[in-house]
Design a protein around this motif. Structure first.
Motif, PDB file in Angstrom:
ATOM      1  N   VAL A  27       0.816  -1.211   0.000  1.00 24.08           N
ATOM      2  CA  VAL A  27       0.000   0.000   0.000  1.00 24.08           C
ATOM      3  C   VAL A  27       0.854   1.267   0.000  1.00 24.08           C
ATOM      4  CG1 VAL A  27      -1.628   1.364   1.395  1.00 24.08           C
ATOM      5  CG2 VAL A  27      -1.990  -1.081   1.106  1.00 24.08           C
ATOM      6  N   GLU A  28       1.812   1.331   0.932  1.00 23.06           N
ATOM      7  CA  GLU A  28       2.537   2.581   1.153  1.00 23.06           C
ATOM      8  C   GLU A  28       3.759   2.770   0.250  1.00 23.06           C
ATOM      9  OE1 GLU A  28       3.283   3.489   5.290  1.00 23.06           O
ATOM     10  OE2 GLU A  28       1.510   2.346   5.888  1.00 23.06           O
ATOM     11  N   LYS A  29       4.383   1.680  -0.160  1.00 23.29           N
ATOM     12  CA  LYS A  29       5.614   1.786  -0.958  1.00 23.29           C
ATOM     13  C   LYS A  29       5.444   1.308  -2.392  1.00 23.29           C
ATOM     14  CE  LYS A  29       8.193   3.276   2.447  1.00 23.29           C
ATOM     15  NZ  LYS A  29       8.834   4.583   2.431  1.00 23.29           N
ATOM     16  N   SER A  30       4.293   0.732  -2.708  1.00 24.32           N
ATOM     17  CA  SER A  30       4.048   0.160  -4.043  1.00 24.32           C
ATOM     18  C   SER A  30       5.206  -0.740  -4.479  1.00 24.32           C
ATOM     19  CB  SER A  30       3.821   1.268  -5.081  1.00 24.32           C
ATOM     20  OG  SER A  30       2.696   2.029  -4.738  1.00 24.32           O
ATOM     21  N   TYR A  31       5.715  -1.515  -3.539  1.00 20.27           N
ATOM     22  CA  TYR A  31       6.804  -2.458  -3.826  1.00 20.27           C
ATOM     23  C   TYR A  31       6.157  -3.813  -4.066  1.00 20.27           C
ATOM     24  CZ  TYR A  31      11.376  -4.715  -3.495  1.00 20.27           C
ATOM     25  OH  TYR A  31      12.540  -5.425  -3.772  1.00 20.27           O
ATOM     26  N   TYR A  32       6.032  -4.191  -5.342  1.00 19.30           N
ATOM     27  CA  TYR A  32       5.384  -5.434  -5.737  1.00 19.30           C
ATOM     28  C   TYR A  32       6.442  -6.432  -6.173  1.00 19.30           C
ATOM     29  CZ  TYR A  32       1.517  -2.082  -6.093  1.00 19.30           C
ATOM     30  OH  TYR A  32       0.600  -1.091  -5.838  1.00 19.30           O
ATOM     31  N   ARG A  56      -0.338 -14.638  -0.906  1.00 19.73           N
ATOM     32  CA  ARG A  56      -0.897 -14.821  -2.255  1.00 19.73           C
ATOM     33  C   ARG A  56      -2.173 -14.005  -2.424  1.00 19.73           C
ATOM     34  NH1 ARG A  56       0.858 -20.653  -2.496  1.00 19.73           N
ATOM     35  NH2 ARG A  56       2.644 -20.493  -3.891  1.00 19.73           N
ATOM     36  N   ALA A  57      -3.040 -14.054  -1.420  1.00 23.02           N
ATOM     37  CA  ALA A  57      -4.306 -13.318  -1.492  1.00 23.02           C
ATOM     38  C   ALA A  57      -4.051 -11.809  -1.570  1.00 23.02           C
ATOM     39  CB  ALA A  57      -5.171 -13.650  -0.275  1.00 23.02           C
ATOM     40  N   PHE A  62      -3.632  -6.870  -5.531  1.00 26.00           N
ATOM     41  CA  PHE A  62      -2.869  -5.841  -6.243  1.00 26.00           C
ATOM     42  C   PHE A  62      -2.519  -6.295  -7.664  1.00 26.00           C
ATOM     43  CE2 PHE A  62      -2.610  -4.569  -1.901  1.00 26.00           C
ATOM     44  CZ  PHE A  62      -2.523  -3.191  -1.934  1.00 26.00           C
ATOM     45  N   GLU A  63      -3.155  -7.392  -8.085  1.00 22.92           N
ATOM     46  CA  GLU A  63      -3.081  -7.911  -9.451  1.00 22.92           C
ATOM     47  C   GLU A  63      -1.695  -8.343  -9.901  1.00 22.92           C
ATOM     48  OE1 GLU A  63      -5.069  -4.887 -11.756  1.00 22.92           O
ATOM     49  OE2 GLU A  63      -7.031  -5.481 -10.952  1.00 22.92           O
TER      50      GLU A  63
END
Length: 161
Positions: A27-32, A56-57, A62-63
């Motif tokens: 959410v806060e860092k958009s680190y995917y 996993r969920a 976040f797709e």
């Protein structure tokens, strides 16, 4: 081509600490991350399946679908932990990955073992979710005023400037 991202977390006493920090990072860092690796002490390894399912969920929300793996280490085995975490970080770096490590949920031997390669190999992120009052609840159910996601590498870089 964008850099691949790796996320390493340490499982200690609280499965919520693993999941909540991961959620905060999304959410806060958009680190995917493309890959996630969980280091767990043997006493807490029984929670691995539910944690992997939770990660996993959250990722699916976040797709994206990271590969998730884990390593179990004997309780308080600092030397083996340093070796295994160090090997993992070196391999990920060799593959050209940006590497983040979450130290929030780990007990002191695992956290100490993780910080040695993290500093030596200059990881991009060392995440820590500081929570004022420990609450075994999902991230979004804990008041934002009671928690703060910190990135110690980011903070250290500001100190050096």
């Amino acid at each position: 081509m964008p850099e691949k991202r790796a996320y390493i977390t340490l499982l200690g006493r609280s499965a919520w600490a693993v999941l909540n920090t991961y959620y905060a990072v999304l959410v806060e860092k958009s680190y995917y991350p493309d890959t996630i690796h969980i280091f767990a002490e043997k006493s807490y390894a029984e929670d691995l399946d539910s944690i992997i399912e939770g990660m996993r969920a959250l990722s699916e929300e976040f797709e994206f679908k990271p590969e998730i793996s884990s390593t179990i280490i004997e309780d308080n085995d600092f030397i083996t932990a340093v070796e295994k975490i160090g090997e993992m970080v070196k391999e990920l770096k060799k593959q050209g990955c940006s590497v983040a490590i979450d130290i929030t949920p780990g007990r002191k031997p695992l956290v100490s073992a993780a910080l040695i390669p993290a500093v030596k190999l200059r990881l991009e992120h060392i995440f820590y979710l500081a929570v004022k009052k420990l609450e075994p609840k999902p991230y979004m159910m804990i008041p934002i005023a009671n928690q703060q996601l910190r990135d110690f590498m980011e903070e250290a870089a500001r100190v050096r400037e």
